[in-house]
Write a protein that holds these residues in place. Structure first.
Motif, mmCIF file in Angstrom:
data_model
loop_
_atom_site.group_PDB
_atom_site.id
_atom_site.type_symbol
_atom_site.label_atom_id
_atom_site.label_comp_id
_atom_site.label_asym_id
_atom_site.label_seq_id
_atom_site.Cartn_x
_atom_site.Cartn_y
_atom_site.Cartn_z
ATOM 1 N N THR A 25 -1.010 8.741 -2.834
ATOM 2 C CA THR A 25 -1.316 7.549 -3.626
ATOM 3 C C THR A 25 -0.333 7.455 -4.786
ATOM 4 O O THR A 25 0.011 8.468 -5.386
ATOM 5 C CB THR A 25 -2.753 7.620 -4.169
ATOM 6 N N ASP A 27 1.208 4.335 -7.953
ATOM 7 C CA ASP A 27 1.140 2.988 -8.519
ATOM 8 C C ASP A 27 2.539 2.403 -8.647
ATOM 9 O O ASP A 27 3.472 3.093 -9.067
ATOM 10 C CB ASP A 27 0.488 2.996 -9.905
ATOM 11 N N VAL A 46 0.041 -4.092 -11.707
ATOM 12 C CA VAL A 46 0.057 -2.767 -11.100
ATOM 13 C C VAL A 46 -0.600 -2.859 -9.737
ATOM 14 O O VAL A 46 -1.691 -3.407 -9.596
ATOM 15 C CB VAL A 46 -0.684 -1.736 -11.979
ATOM 16 N N THR A 48 -1.814 -0.459 -6.613
ATOM 17 C CA THR A 48 -2.082 0.896 -6.158
ATOM 18 C C THR A 48 -1.729 0.982 -4.684
ATOM 19 O O THR A 48 -2.219 0.193 -3.877
ATOM 20 C CB THR A 48 -3.557 1.266 -6.381
ATOM 21 N N CYS A 49 -0.862 1.926 -4.341
ATOM 22 C CA CYS A 49 -0.372 2.072 -2.977
ATOM 23 C C CYS A 49 -0.846 3.384 -2.366
ATOM 24 O O CYS A 49 -0.933 4.397 -3.061
ATOM 25 C CB CYS A 49 1.155 2.053 -2.963
ATOM 26 N N THR A 50 -1.126 3.361 -1.075
ATOM 27 C CA THR A 50 -1.469 4.574 -0.335
ATOM 28 C C THR A 50 -0.721 4.554 0.994
ATOM 29 O O THR A 50 -0.381 3.486 1.500
ATOM 30 C CB THR A 50 -2.979 4.687 -0.040
ATOM 31 N N GLU A 84 -9.170 -5.326 -11.679
ATOM 32 C CA GLU A 84 -8.868 -4.160 -10.855
ATOM 33 C C GLU A 84 -7.505 -4.363 -10.191
ATOM 34 O O GLU A 84 -7.005 -5.476 -10.101
ATOM 35 C CB GLU A 84 -9.957 -3.955 -9.792
ATOM 36 N N HIS A 85 -6.905 -3.260 -9.723
ATOM 37 C CA HIS A 85 -5.589 -3.321 -9.109
ATOM 38 C C HIS A 85 -5.682 -3.749 -7.650
ATOM 39 O O HIS A 85 -6.627 -3.394 -6.955
ATOM 40 C CB HIS A 85 -4.912 -1.956 -9.158
ATOM 41 N N ARG A 87 -4.465 -3.385 -3.787
ATOM 42 C CA ARG A 87 -4.173 -2.162 -3.022
ATOM 43 C C ARG A 87 -3.243 -2.505 -1.868
ATOM 44 O O ARG A 87 -3.451 -3.490 -1.163
ATOM 45 C CB ARG A 87 -5.452 -1.553 -2.492
#
Length: 160
Positions: A25, A27, A46, A48-50, A84-85, A87
């Motif tokens: 994970t 950002d 921002v 959030t990456c996974t 919230e960010h 994804r």
């Protein structure tokens, strides 16, 4: 939920963190192309990456540092609530530019998810502890931290 397949260019905000089931994970800080049209105090976006792709995970944990400019391509899910960010599940990654290599001149504590590492400008060796203070081991150099954490999680069932 609203999803979209897209490519996002952004700067890595912090060191990517290993996650459960061989994922990672991180950002990305994204700025619009018309940045001059925004107010000076406008917040950065921002995302959030996974990723669970082994090649991407390896690259993120071993070759990426804060400040690197990346193009992450994958499935974007809009945030469930305002504030919230968003994804992004990454299925392709390209390094567009690398950050300058920082030169350490003092002792620095840093977090790797549930782990704490201590960088000392006088040595390449990096002591690694869990966030609760349990000794994990001594990484020979900063590039070996992710391997040491991975071994610790495999031996201890994945919990720090």
């Amino acid at each position: 939920m609203d999803t979209k397949h897209c490519a996002v260019d952004g700067w890595v905000d912090a060191i990517p963190v290993p996650g459960p089931r061989d994922t990672v994970t991180f950002d990305l800080v994204v700025r619009p192309a018309d940045i001059d049209a925004l107010d000076d105090d406008a917040p950065d976006t921002v995302i959030t990456c996974t990723s669970g792709d082994p090649r991407i995970t390896h690259e993120l944990l071993n070759g990426i540092q804060p400040g690197d400019l990346l193009r992450a391509t994958g499935t974007l899910v809009q945030p469930p609530a305002p504030g919230e960010h968003a994804r992004l599940t990454v299925d392709a990654l390209e390094v567009l530019d690398t950050a300058l290599v920082p030169v350490l001149r003092e002792t620095v504590l840093d977090r790797y998810g549930d782990y704490v590492v201590i960088f000392d400008g006088d040595t390449d060796a990096v002591p690694v502890f869990t966030a609760h203070g349990q000794w994990v081991g001594l990484a020979d150099n900063p590039d070996a931290i992710a391997t040491l954490i991975d071994i610790h999680e495999r031996v201890n069932g994945g919990d720090a």
